[in-house]
Design an enzyme around this catalytic site. Structure first.
Site, mmCIF file in Angstrom:
data_model
loop_
_atom_site.group_PDB
_atom_site.id
_atom_site.type_symbol
_atom_site.label_atom_id
_atom_site.label_comp_id
_atom_site.label_asym_id
_atom_site.label_seq_id
_atom_site.Cartn_x
_atom_site.Cartn_y
_atom_site.Cartn_z
ATOM 1 N N GLY A 132 33.620 24.610 49.383
ATOM 2 C CA GLY A 132 32.409 24.595 49.091
ATOM 3 C C GLY A 132 31.719 26.087 49.507
ATOM 4 O O GLY A 132 31.473 26.287 50.706
ATOM 5 N N THR A 134 29.385 27.796 46.731
ATOM 6 C CA THR A 134 28.200 27.834 45.729
ATOM 7 C C THR A 134 27.287 26.564 46.184
ATOM 8 O O THR A 134 27.518 25.430 46.506
ATOM 9 C CB THR A 134 28.573 27.632 44.467
ATOM 10 O OG1 THR A 134 29.639 28.461 43.794
ATOM 11 C CG2 THR A 134 27.480 27.514 43.369
ATOM 12 N N GLU A 368 34.474 31.677 39.895
ATOM 13 C CA GLU A 368 35.318 32.642 40.777
ATOM 14 C C GLU A 368 34.621 33.933 40.582
ATOM 15 O O GLU A 368 35.305 34.973 40.158
ATOM 16 C CB GLU A 368 36.770 32.422 40.363
ATOM 17 C CG GLU A 368 37.490 31.487 40.804
ATOM 18 C CD GLU A 368 37.990 31.095 42.236
ATOM 19 O OE1 GLU A 368 37.512 32.085 42.822
ATOM 20 O OE2 GLU A 368 38.322 30.443 42.397
HETATM 21 P P1 TGC Z 1 29.136 42.830 50.131
HETATM 22 O O1 TGC Z 1 28.277 43.349 51.089
HETATM 23 O O2 TGC Z 1 29.777 43.555 49.053
HETATM 24 O O3 TGC Z 1 30.390 42.385 50.926
HETATM 25 C C1 TGC Z 1 30.187 41.416 52.366
HETATM 26 C C2 TGC Z 1 31.295 41.390 53.237
HETATM 27 O O4 TGC Z 1 32.480 40.900 52.395
HETATM 28 C C3 TGC Z 1 33.432 41.850 52.178
HETATM 29 N N1 TGC Z 1 34.099 41.753 50.806
HETATM 30 C C4 TGC Z 1 35.021 41.187 50.547
HETATM 31 N N2 TGC Z 1 36.273 40.857 51.268
HETATM 32 C C5 TGC Z 1 37.448 40.318 50.821
HETATM 33 N N3 TGC Z 1 37.601 40.261 49.316
HETATM 34 C C6 TGC Z 1 36.350 40.555 48.641
HETATM 35 N N4 TGC Z 1 36.681 40.373 47.460
HETATM 36 C C7 TGC Z 1 35.551 40.844 49.147
HETATM 37 N N5 TGC Z 1 34.228 41.318 48.366
HETATM 38 C C8 TGC Z 1 33.283 41.864 49.644
HETATM 39 C C9 TGC Z 1 32.870 43.135 52.199
HETATM 40 O O5 TGC Z 1 33.792 44.212 52.517
HETATM 41 C C10 TGC Z 1 31.908 42.681 53.366
HETATM 42 O O6 TGC Z 1 32.699 42.820 54.618
HETATM 43 P P2 TGC Z 1 31.817 43.202 55.991
HETATM 44 O O7 TGC Z 1 33.041 42.988 57.178
HETATM 45 O O8 TGC Z 1 31.712 44.819 55.822
HETATM 46 O O9 TGC Z 1 30.544 42.424 56.169
HETATM 47 O O10 TGC Z 1 28.624 41.452 49.674
HETATM 48 P P3 TGC Z 1 27.481 41.157 48.553
HETATM 49 O O11 TGC Z 1 26.548 40.064 49.196
HETATM 50 O O12 TGC Z 1 26.816 42.400 48.052
HETATM 51 O O13 TGC Z 1 28.049 40.353 47.273
HETATM 52 C C11 TGC Z 1 29.159 41.065 46.563
HETATM 53 C C12 TGC Z 1 29.416 39.977 45.334
HETATM 54 C C13 TGC Z 1 28.484 40.006 44.419
HETATM 55 C C14 TGC Z 1 30.536 40.949 44.470
HETATM 56 C C15 TGC Z 1 30.231 38.924 45.956
HETATM 57 O O14 TGC Z 1 28.975 37.937 46.430
HETATM 58 C C16 TGC Z 1 30.698 38.003 44.820
HETATM 59 O O15 TGC Z 1 31.721 37.787 44.382
HETATM 60 N N6 TGC Z 1 29.896 37.029 44.277
HETATM 61 C C17 TGC Z 1 30.401 36.168 43.322
HETATM 62 C C18 TGC Z 1 30.609 34.683 43.913
HETATM 63 C C19 TGC Z 1 31.605 33.723 43.613
HETATM 64 O O16 TGC Z 1 32.640 34.515 42.842
HETATM 65 N N7 TGC Z 1 31.719 32.522 43.702
HETATM 66 C C20 TGC Z 1 32.798 31.671 43.304
HETATM 67 C C21 TGC Z 1 32.624 30.391 44.154
HETATM 68 S S1 TGC Z 1 34.207 29.395 44.483
HETATM 69 C C22 TGC Z 1 34.728 29.117 42.847
HETATM 70 O O17 TGC Z 1 34.109 29.260 41.810
HETATM 71 C C23 TGC Z 1 35.691 28.123 42.662
HETATM 72 S S2 TGC Z 1 36.126 27.429 41.031
HETATM 73 C C24 TGC Z 1 37.706 26.803 41.578
HETATM 74 C C25 TGC Z 1 38.336 26.502 40.409
HETATM 75 O O18 TGC Z 1 38.203 25.387 40.055
HETATM 76 O O19 TGC Z 1 39.433 27.090 40.055
HETATM 77 P P1 FAD Z 2 24.111 32.707 38.628
HETATM 78 O O1 FAD Z 2 24.725 33.245 40.084
HETATM 79 O O2 FAD Z 2 22.740 31.861 38.680
HETATM 80 O O3 FAD Z 2 24.194 33.690 37.455
HETATM 81 C C1 FAD Z 2 23.738 33.281 36.123
HETATM 82 C C2 FAD Z 2 23.631 34.372 35.147
HETATM 83 O O4 FAD Z 2 23.303 35.532 35.901
HETATM 84 C C3 FAD Z 2 25.036 34.725 34.963
HETATM 85 O O5 FAD Z 2 25.438 34.978 33.546
HETATM 86 C C4 FAD Z 2 25.649 35.728 35.811
HETATM 87 O O6 FAD Z 2 26.511 36.715 35.404
HETATM 88 C C5 FAD Z 2 24.063 36.522 35.684
HETATM 89 N N1 FAD Z 2 24.029 37.301 37.016
HETATM 90 C C6 FAD Z 2 23.787 36.896 38.258
HETATM 91 N N2 FAD Z 2 23.439 37.756 39.069
HETATM 92 C C7 FAD Z 2 23.545 38.884 38.511
HETATM 93 C C8 FAD Z 2 23.519 40.541 38.654
HETATM 94 N N3 FAD Z 2 23.280 40.856 39.794
HETATM 95 N N4 FAD Z 2 23.471 41.127 37.699
HETATM 96 C C9 FAD Z 2 23.793 40.695 36.469
HETATM 97 N N5 FAD Z 2 23.904 39.517 36.078
HETATM 98 C C10 FAD Z 2 23.798 38.615 37.095
HETATM 99 N N6 FAD Z 2 31.995 26.996 43.388
HETATM 100 C C11 FAD Z 2 32.509 26.533 44.775
HETATM 101 O O7 FAD Z 2 31.979 27.131 45.766
HETATM 102 N N7 FAD Z 2 33.492 26.053 44.716
HETATM 103 C C12 FAD Z 2 34.042 25.424 43.855
HETATM 104 O O8 FAD Z 2 34.996 24.711 43.768
HETATM 105 C C13 FAD Z 2 33.543 25.713 42.239
HETATM 106 N N8 FAD Z 2 34.065 24.990 41.270
HETATM 107 C C14 FAD Z 2 33.473 25.156 39.970
HETATM 108 C C15 FAD Z 2 33.741 24.387 38.904
HETATM 109 C C16 FAD Z 2 33.130 24.474 37.631
HETATM 110 C C17 FAD Z 2 33.535 23.747 36.570
HETATM 111 C C18 FAD Z 2 32.088 25.516 37.479
HETATM 112 C C19 FAD Z 2 31.268 25.631 36.270
HETATM 113 C C20 FAD Z 2 31.572 26.212 38.824
HETATM 114 C C21 FAD Z 2 32.157 26.225 39.837
HETATM 115 N N9 FAD Z 2 31.746 26.712 41.043
HETATM 116 C C22 FAD Z 2 32.468 26.529 42.230
HETATM 117 C C23 FAD Z 2 30.630 27.475 40.834
HETATM 118 C C24 FAD Z 2 30.763 28.885 40.504
HETATM 119 O O9 FAD Z 2 31.440 29.611 41.240
HETATM 120 C C25 FAD Z 2 29.346 29.317 39.799
HETATM 121 O O10 FAD Z 2 28.941 28.765 39.080
HETATM 122 C C26 FAD Z 2 29.425 30.939 39.851
HETATM 123 O O11 FAD Z 2 29.649 31.704 40.934
HETATM 124 C C27 FAD Z 2 28.147 31.426 39.119
HETATM 125 O O12 FAD Z 2 26.884 31.057 40.108
HETATM 126 P P2 FAD Z 2 25.817 30.240 39.088
HETATM 127 O O13 FAD Z 2 26.261 29.067 38.095
HETATM 128 O O14 FAD Z 2 24.641 29.982 40.258
HETATM 129 O O15 FAD Z 2 25.056 31.206 38.069
#
Ligand code: TGC
Ligand code: FAD
Length: 389
Positions: A132, A134, A368
């Site tokens: 968890g 998001t 992701e």
């Molecule tokens: P930022 O200031 O860049 O970094 C904060 C701290 O984190 C470190 N860091 C990382 N460390 C390891 N791996 C990475 N990829 C890292 N990226 C950053 C960084 O060095 C720093 O560390 P420290 O020790 O200096 O504090 O952070 P920011 O707030 O500006 O955010 C950067 C951004 C936008 C790239 C990040 O927030 C991001 O990747 N956002 C996307 C969120 C996301 O991917 N959510 C996924 C949720 S889980 C999911 O979707 C599961 S789906 C599962 C499935 O069904 O397969």
């Molecule tokens: P938002 O962050 O609100 O983004 C909406 C739009 O705005 C997107 O097009 C995005 O690219 C754009 N945007 C946002 N910020 C910027 C920027 N700075 N510049 C330009 N464009 C931007 N999360 C978990 O933690 N665990 C899970 O197991 C997990 N499983 C998932 C399973 C499914 C089926 C789905 C659909 C999602 C899941 N997620 C999970 C959540 C997923 O990681 C988020 O949906 C994803 O990170 C995007 O967040 P959001 O949906 O709130 O979109």
């Protein structure tokens, strides 16, 4: 020439890697493909596959054998996710979450007791995990999360909500990230066990994508967590983001599997479908589509393979993983869309896997880290300027 290995990528793989790939491929052919359209249509995850996948060593497969895991390299891990996603993105999602987002943080940031308690059971599929990060109002920007953990006499009290959580409603343990102070540097990971008072995980229904996957909300209302359920060895956003590196890498391979499924379906169809007295494969426009598809798939395979080699050598960067996830998922979605056109009206039918893959990939493009976020991660790497904020 094998129809899906145009560049003879098999020649890069060891005999052990090929064997593991073939085990996963056979599992998908025999156990997933016969049931997956029905599961997708009914909107259910095939839970009867959870333990068999554990018995085959698919969960946490890169972690060491002392915790009941297979101790494989990252190429083997990638090949497993490729084959699972050839079946369905929901099957690969289950394995990604269990392995990269639950077992990896427990192994990397947990205590020895936490590892002994959870890893062998998660590896076997006897226990299920979820992750968890998001929240309803914070997806791409998890650093602004509002879920909070406050210190109590016995441990921690959790309040807040997580959204879109894969496996949430069936999980025995949720790895939950929460702030313990004012900013993102105070983010800590907690193991929240099923049945903990104040914790509920209602399923999110009415999805048009990843229908054969459970997606849930996690709700915490004064949920008491004992101190021994804190992951002690990480603080800050680095904790959850480091787990995402593992899962994003697996998705880069998984997307190739999905693309192979839609490409081979379109190729076979084009050879048997006759229009104007000829197979549609004989028309230059169809051949151009097929040539583009297999070229993009082959490039994506090489990208995933190279990033895997870097990962095994301990040299991969998060931005390189972003490039692989971003490119390969977009590639798979384009391949699915082209495949659908080749199938004509049959492209929208559940008799063929194409539309199911296409719809699934809309989630994979978003989770992701969205395609846009990975664009900005690569942009920041090449320019040295962060454009997120
Ligand atoms: P930022 O200031 O860049 O970094 C904060 C701290 O984190 C470190 N860091 C990382 N460390 C390891 N791996 C990475 N990829 C890292 N990226 C950053 C960084 O060095 C720093 O560390 P420290 O020790 O200096 O504090 O952070 P920011 O707030 O500006 O955010 C950067 C951004 C936008 C790239 C990040 O927030 C991001 O990747 N956002 C996307 C969120 C996301 O991917 N959510 C996924 C949720 S889980 C999911 O979707 C599961 S789906 C599962 C499935 O069904 O397969
Ligand atoms: P938002 O962050 O609100 O983004 C909406 C739009 O705005 C997107 O097009 C995005 O690219 C754009 N945007 C946002 N910020 C910027 C920027 N700075 N510049 C330009 N464009 C931007 N999360 C978990 O933690 N665990 C899970 O197991 C997990 N499983 C998932 C399973 C499914 C089926 C789905 C659909 C999602 C899941 N997620 C999970 C959540 C997923 O990681 C988020 O949906 C994803 O990170 C995007 O967040 P959001 O949906 O709130 O979109």
């Amino acid at each position: 020439m094998p129809k899906e290995d145009f560049l003879n990528i098999d020649s890069l793989l060891s005999s052990e890697e090929l064997q593991i790939r073939d085990v996963a491929r056979q599992f998908v052919r025999e156990r997933v493909l016969p049931i997956i359209e029905d599961c997708y249509e009914r909107g259910v995850y095939p839970q009867e596959l959870i333990k068999p996948m554990g018995e085959l060593g698919f969960y946490g497969c890169t972690l060491p054998e002392e915790y009941g895991c297979a101790g494989l390299n990252n190429i083997a891990y990638g090949l497993i996710t490729q084959e699972l996603e050839r079946g369905d993105s929901g099957i690969r999602s289950f394995a990604s979450v269990q392995s990269s987002l639950v077992m990896y943080p427990i192994y990397t940031y947990g205590t020895e007791e936490q590892k002994r308690k959870w890893l062998p059971a998660l590896a076997k599929g006897e226990k299920i995990g979820c992750f968890g990060l998001t929240e309803p109002d914070y997806g791409s920007n998890p650093s602004d999360m509002v879920t909070r953990a406050e210190r109590t006499k016995y441990g921690w009290k959790l309040n807040g909500a997580k959204m879109w959580i894969t496996n949430g409603s069936i999980a025995d343990v949720a790895v939950v990230w929460a702030k313990t102070g004012a900013d993102a540097r105070s983010i800590r990971g907690f193991l929240v066990e099923k049945g903990t008072p104040g914790f509920s995980a209602p399923e999110i229904k009415k999805k048009h994508s990843l229908r054969a996957s459970i997606t849930s909300e996690l709700i915490f209302q004064d949920c008491e967590i004992p101190e021994e359920n804190l992951l002690p060895n990480v603080e800050g956003l680095r904790g959850p983001l480091s787990c995402l590196n593992q899962a994003r890498y697996g998705i880069a391979w998984g997307a190739v599997g999905s693309a192979l499924a839609t490409y081979t379906t379109a190729l076979d169809y084009s050879l048997s479908r006759i229009q104007f007295g000829r197979p549609i494969a004989a028309f230059q426009l169809t051949q151009r589509k097929l040539a583009d598809m297999i070229t993009e798939i082959s490039k994506a395979q090489l990208l995933a393979y190279h990033v895997g080699k870097l990962k095994d050598a301990g040299k991969v960067t998060p931005a390189q993983i972003s490039m692989a996830k971003r490119n390969n998922v977009a590639m798979a979605l384009n391949v699915a869309r082209e495949a659908r056109t080749i199938l004509g009206a049959n492209g929208i039918s559940a008799e063929y896997p194409v539309m199911r893959h296409m719809n699934n990939l809309e989630s994979v493009l978003t989770y992701e880290g969205t395609h846009d976020i990975h664009t900005l991660i690569i942009g920041a790497e090449v320019t040295g300027i962060q454009a997120f904020k």
